[in-house]
Scaffold this active site. Structure first.
Site, short mmCIF file in Angstrom:
data_model
loop_
_atom_site.label_atom_id
_atom_site.label_comp_id
_atom_site.label_asym_id
_atom_site.label_seq_id
_atom_site.Cartn_x
_atom_site.Cartn_y
_atom_site.Cartn_z
N THR A 12 3.44 -10.29 7.33
CA THR A 12 4.06 -9.83 6.11
C THR A 12 3.07 -9.24 5.14
O THR A 12 3.45 -8.54 4.21
CB THR A 12 4.75 -11.03 5.46
N GLY B 275 8.57 -15.60 0.35
CA GLY B 275 7.13 -15.84 0.43
C GLY B 275 6.31 -14.99 -0.52
O GLY B 275 5.45 -15.51 -1.23
N ALA B 276 6.54 -13.68 -0.52
CA ALA B 276 5.67 -12.79 -1.29
C ALA B 276 5.75 -13.10 -2.77
O ALA B 276 4.74 -13.32 -3.44
CB ALA B 276 6.06 -11.33 -1.02
N PRO C 26 3.02 -1.23 -1.54
CA PRO C 26 4.00 -0.35 -0.89
C PRO C 26 3.72 -0.12 0.59
O PRO C 26 4.63 0.15 1.36
CB PRO C 26 3.87 0.97 -1.65
N LYS C 27 2.45 -0.25 0.99
CA LYS C 27 2.13 -0.01 2.39
C LYS C 27 2.66 -1.15 3.27
O LYS C 27 3.36 -0.93 4.25
CB LYS C 27 0.61 0.13 2.56
N GLN D 293 7.21 -3.82 6.48
CA GLN D 293 8.22 -4.86 6.68
C GLN D 293 9.59 -4.22 6.84
O GLN D 293 10.40 -4.66 7.65
CB GLN D 293 8.26 -5.81 5.49
N GLY E 283 11.92 -9.95 -2.69
CA GLY E 283 11.47 -9.85 -1.29
C GLY E 283 12.11 -8.66 -0.61
O GLY E 283 13.17 -8.19 -1.02
N GLU F 55 13.57 -9.32 4.67
CA GLU F 55 14.86 -9.53 5.31
C GLU F 55 15.87 -8.48 4.87
O GLU F 55 16.72 -8.05 5.65
CB GLU F 55 15.37 -10.93 4.96
#
Ligand code: FES
Ligand code: FES
Lengths: 168, 730
Positions: free
Chosen positions: B468, B509-510, B617-618, B623, B687, B690
């Site tokens: 991620t 998570g992020a 952004p990369k 993801q 996030g 997903e």
């Protein structure tokens, strides 16, 4: 049984069970863990290495079949301080996520460009008598034995294309 | 740090490092094969032996006998562990089925033994000599057959207004049933662990998304104190929810190591993984939508049936339908059947991924009934408040902007409203759209930050990076907060001896883990300012220095020879209750369907996402494209085939469980809308991992319909499902 082969330019002498695959010889005996085991059954491409310049699935071949062979693994292409152009392109284009398929993708990529250069046709090569082009379709077809469940394909093709253009 | 009021301006807003598309800081390690995954910690562990897991050959019943003599006598064998000699085992809180069978067997390929030997080849060979006899029992393996026995589940159940009445009288109605199959995470790195005992202390190098859960459940399973267990998981070769929980590789390595008195490494062999571990459960979904002639939804109902092991849970496929579209009369209901298939559990975007596979086809069908454009139909049914409680606004909701931007960029106006019209040679062409929706979850997350005498910063947290980009966004966060460049930051992750974090799951998570790092950095900044006698509100951290007024001190000097350290955690208050926090997107797809063979090829894909601040952004884009790729799998090929007599997934390896490969995926485009969400955290992020999957399969299904005029409601859309109904070849 005793055998030797050359890995990344260095002669390695080993004494191995005849059942040991080339992949396990590299990973478990030489501790070159860059080559990954995703399936051990030739289904994923994570274990791709080059033997005599051609890519193979190291899990599908026994170590004892490689007496005297020249083997190149991801560790032989470049190191963190001195990346191979393909490794650098993968970093730049974010051609990975978890990184587990990545060494296999990179070894395959390097070999694919050589295969195209050598004029070896693929399933999508329209004219078997002409030289295959360096097209996205050719790259995708030839890379399709390397699964990336993280789904970095679009970025991987960008990375390979950039290296191909630099070489051209 | 408690986060209970909306974020105001803070150092993250400078966006010198955060928000920049920096290359992954672990990229050089990953591309050169130097990043150590679970099975590869050869520096840390010497003299290890190898474990090989034996899986149950029946789906349900009892082990009546085991003959281990041949295996024990085989060359190199050090130990064979079964339920008989493993000692009393507990069960992890997050596990439904036990991780070692015996005498009862709960599902096919549940571990029944681990054979430990000097070498991998010896362990594998001896594992074939383990003789097990079983008394099989009847089991339930067929969701469709068990459907009528399924019980209502309170979770996700809701009713607003009078759904039945409003639906019955709605001028335009849709009542359709959709099915999604069982799916497998199929991450590239198998579940793997190395276990080493030091007296009564256990260290396990493993591949796990949630270190704190994993360490706790391993201790519970082995009936030992939590503080005697250490889990280390610095690199994880993909998880997608399949590594959220303790799995049998860690338990078998620990038991095998105890028996053999040696460190032991165990990787689940690929053909065992699919039935031994968890999967995304199949669903049957009934959707009813009633609208006025103007296309406004008056009634929306979504019911879903799924199955799981006794004591397990439902696939929450109706969740998004509570929140995605307006409508005064609403109904959602889950039903759960007991099945004796392997354990069902979370896979990337649990609930929403299969839920939107169905709902977003239903929306397409409804738009067609109304004669409306599918984008417009969604736009007019947007809501800025929780439709079940209109006093609760969304924190930020840019679904309409996603749809409009995507339509514009994709050339949606070129789509023919009537299906089966666009052709190119023997290809039938079609375009499809679907909305993407996934709730934004927040989790307590801790971190420790150190500043050393060279002015360098080290972050430690048990957060994981499953691909991620956690390493990178955490480094960006610390660099921004401490006013240093990213190369001055070292990030250490995935060790249970570090502060407990949110972990990697549910796309929390992020945002959560970087907010935890933010909290620790605030504490460290205050400590630095205090030490220098600065007023911490005035202190500016910039260019490796801290300044206040006309005084300026380098961070190296400030830290001094001893260095400084601060630890804190972010804890989330009521904001996520007062405001509905969700992420939104729109997926656009163009397909070609071979008019003769029915083969589907994806030609173009675009995702537009509105998901708060994008920290990098990369990596965020990666993801999303990865999720779009997984969505292609869900639409076109992924299905665990159930043997309903013997009760197992037949296609249990990477040759038979098909996932997308290079040739299946075209160039993919992703657009992130400019967004910050001050309700989500000090990072103002949400996030995307997903969100990127949610709706993709339906957009593809709708594009196929637009190409062929044949509606398929059973995933995956393989060619046999529409071949006999394709338009005549011209
Ligand atoms: S590990 Fe060799 S192909 Fe998968
Ligand atoms: S980067 Fe994770 S599988 Fe390719």
């Amino acid at each position: 049984m005793k055998l030797f082969f050359t890995v990344n330019g260095e002669r390695r002498d080993l004494e191995l069970d005849t059942r040991t695959t080339l992949l396990d010889a590299l990973r478990e005996h030489l501790h070159l863990t860059g080559s990954k085991k995703g399936c051990d059954h030739g289904q994923c491409g994570a274990c791709t290495v080059m033997v005599g310049g051609r890519r193979i699935n190291a899990c599908l071949t026994l170590a004892v079949m490689h007496q005297g062979d020249e083997i190149t693994t991801i560790e032989g292409l470049g190191s963190p301080d001195k990346l191979h152009p393909m490794q650098a392109a993968f970093v730049k284009h974010d051609g990975y996520q978890c990184g587990y398929c990545t060494p296999g993708q990179i070894c395959s990529s390097v070999a694919v460009l050589e295969e195209i250069k050598a004029g070896i046709p693929s399933h999508v090569t329209a004219d078997l008598n002409a030289r295959p082009g360096l097209t996205a379709d050719e790259i995708r077809e030839r890379m399709s034995g390397n699964i990336c469940r993280c789904g970095a394909y679009s970025n991987i093709v960008d990375a390979i294309t950039e290296v191909a253009e630099q070489q051209a | 740090m408690k986060f209970d009021t909306p974020a105001t301006t803070n150092p993250i807003d400078q966006l010198k490092v955060v928000g920049q598309p920096v290359d992954r800081i672990d990229g050089r390690l990953k591309t050169t094969g130097q990043a150590p995954y679970a099975y590869e910690h050869n520096d840390a562990v010497r003299d290890h032996a190898y474990g090989y897991v034996v899986g149950a050959a029946i789906a349900k019943g009892r082990i009546t006998g085991m003959d281990l003599r041949a295996a024990r006598a085989a060359p190199g064998v050090l130990a064979v562990v079964t339920a008989e000699n493993a000692g009393a085992l507990g069960k992890g809180r997050m596990n439904t089925a036990r991780l070692l069978a015996g005498p009862e067997v709960d599902h096919y390929h549940q571990a029944v033994a681990v054979v430990v030997a000097e070498t991998f080849e010896q362990a594998r060979d001896a594992a074939q000599m383990v003789q097990v006899s079983y008394a099989g029992a009847e089991g339930a393996f067929d969701l469709a057959a068990a459907r009528d026995l399924a019980e209502k589940v309170d979770q996700s159940a809701s009713a607003t207004g009078d759904f039945e009445g409003a639906f019955a009288t709605a001028p335009v109605q849709l009542d359709a049933t959709y099915t999604t199959p069982d799916q497998s995470h199929a991450m590239m790195e198998p579940h793997a662990s190395i276990a080493a005992w030091d007296g009564d202390r256990l260290v396990v190098w493993t591949s796990n998304q949630m270190i704190e859960w994993g360490a706790g459940d391993l201790a519970r399973t082995l009936n030992m104190p939590r503080e005697k267990v250490r889990l280390i998981s610095p690199f994880i070769g993909g998880g997608f929810g399949g590594k959220l929980f303790l799995r049998t590789d860690a338990v078998m390595a620990a038991l095998g190591s105890r028996a053999a008195r040696r460190p032991v490494k165990v990787a689940l062999q690929r053909p065992l993984m699919i039935n031994n571990t968890t999967h995304r459960p199949a669903t049957i979904q009934r959707i009813r939508i009633g609208t006025g002639r103007d296309g406004r939804i008056v009634a929306i109902g979504h019911e879903s049936w799924s199955g799981d092991q006794p004591g397990g849970g439902p696939e929450t496929a109706v969740d998004q339908t509570r929140l995605l579209y307006t409508g005064a009369n609403r109904l959602t209901q889950l039903r759960l059947a007991v099945l004796d298939l392997p354990e069902g559990n979370a896979m990337r975007a649990p609930g929403e991924a299969p839920g939107l596979m169905a709902l977003e086809i239903a929306m397409d069908e409804m738009a067609e009934k109304l004669g409306m454009d599918p984008v417009e139909f969604r736009v007019i049914n947007d809501t800025q408040v929780d439709p079940n409680d209109t006093s609760r606004p969304f924190s930020r909701r840019q679904l309409v902007e996603c749809l409009r931007t995507g339509a514009e960029q994709f050339g949606w106006s070129r789509r023919s409203a009537r299906p089966g019209q666009a052709r190119e040679g023997s290809w039938l062409l079609g375009m499809g759209v679907a909305a993407a929706f996934r709730n934004n979850l927040v989790m307590t997350s801790g971190a420790r930050v150190r500043l050393d005498g060279r002015g360098e910063v080290t972050v430690e947290t048990d957060m994981t990076d499953i691909g991620t980009g956690s390493y990178t966004i955490i480094a960006q966060t610390a660099a921004e907060m401490m006013g240093v460049t990213i190369d001055k930051v070292t990030v250490r992750l995935g060790d249970s001896s570090f502060p407990a974090s949110a972990g990697s799951g549910g796309q929390w998570g992020a945002n959560s883990s970087t907010a935890g790092v933010y909290a620790a950095c605030v504490k460290l900044r205050n400590a630095v300012a205090r030490k220098l006698g600065f007023n911490s509100a005035d202190a500016v951290f910039e260019d490796g220095q801290v300044r206040a007024g006309n005084r300026s001190v380098t961070l190296a000097e400030a830290a001094g020879g001893e260095g400084m350290v601060a630890e804190d955690a972010i804890e989330f208050g009521e904001l996520s209750k007062r405001f509905q926090q969700s992420t939104f997107g729109a997926h656009f797809v163009e397909v070609g369907v071979d008019a003769a063979t029915g083969e589907v090829r994806i030609r173009r894909m675009l995702a537009v996402c509105a998901a708060g601040r994008i920290l990098n952004p990369k990596t965020a884009r990666s993801q999303v494209i990865g999720a779009m790729t997984m969505g292609v799998g869900g639409a076109l090929m992924e299905e665990l085939a159930v043997d309903t007599r013997r009760g197992f997934f037949v296609n249990h390896d990477l040759a038979a469980y098909e996932v997308p490969v290079h040739a299946d995926i075209p160039h993919q485009e992703v657009i992130f809308l400019d967004e910050v969400d001050p309700m989500s955290s000090p990072m103002k992020a949400k996030g995307v991992g997903e969100l990127g999957l949610c709706g993709v399969a339906a957009a593809i299904a709708n594009a196929i319909y637009n190409a062929t005029g044949v509606r398929v409601r059973d995933y995956p859309i393989t060619l046999d499902k529409h071949l006999d109904r394709l338009p005549e070849l011209a």
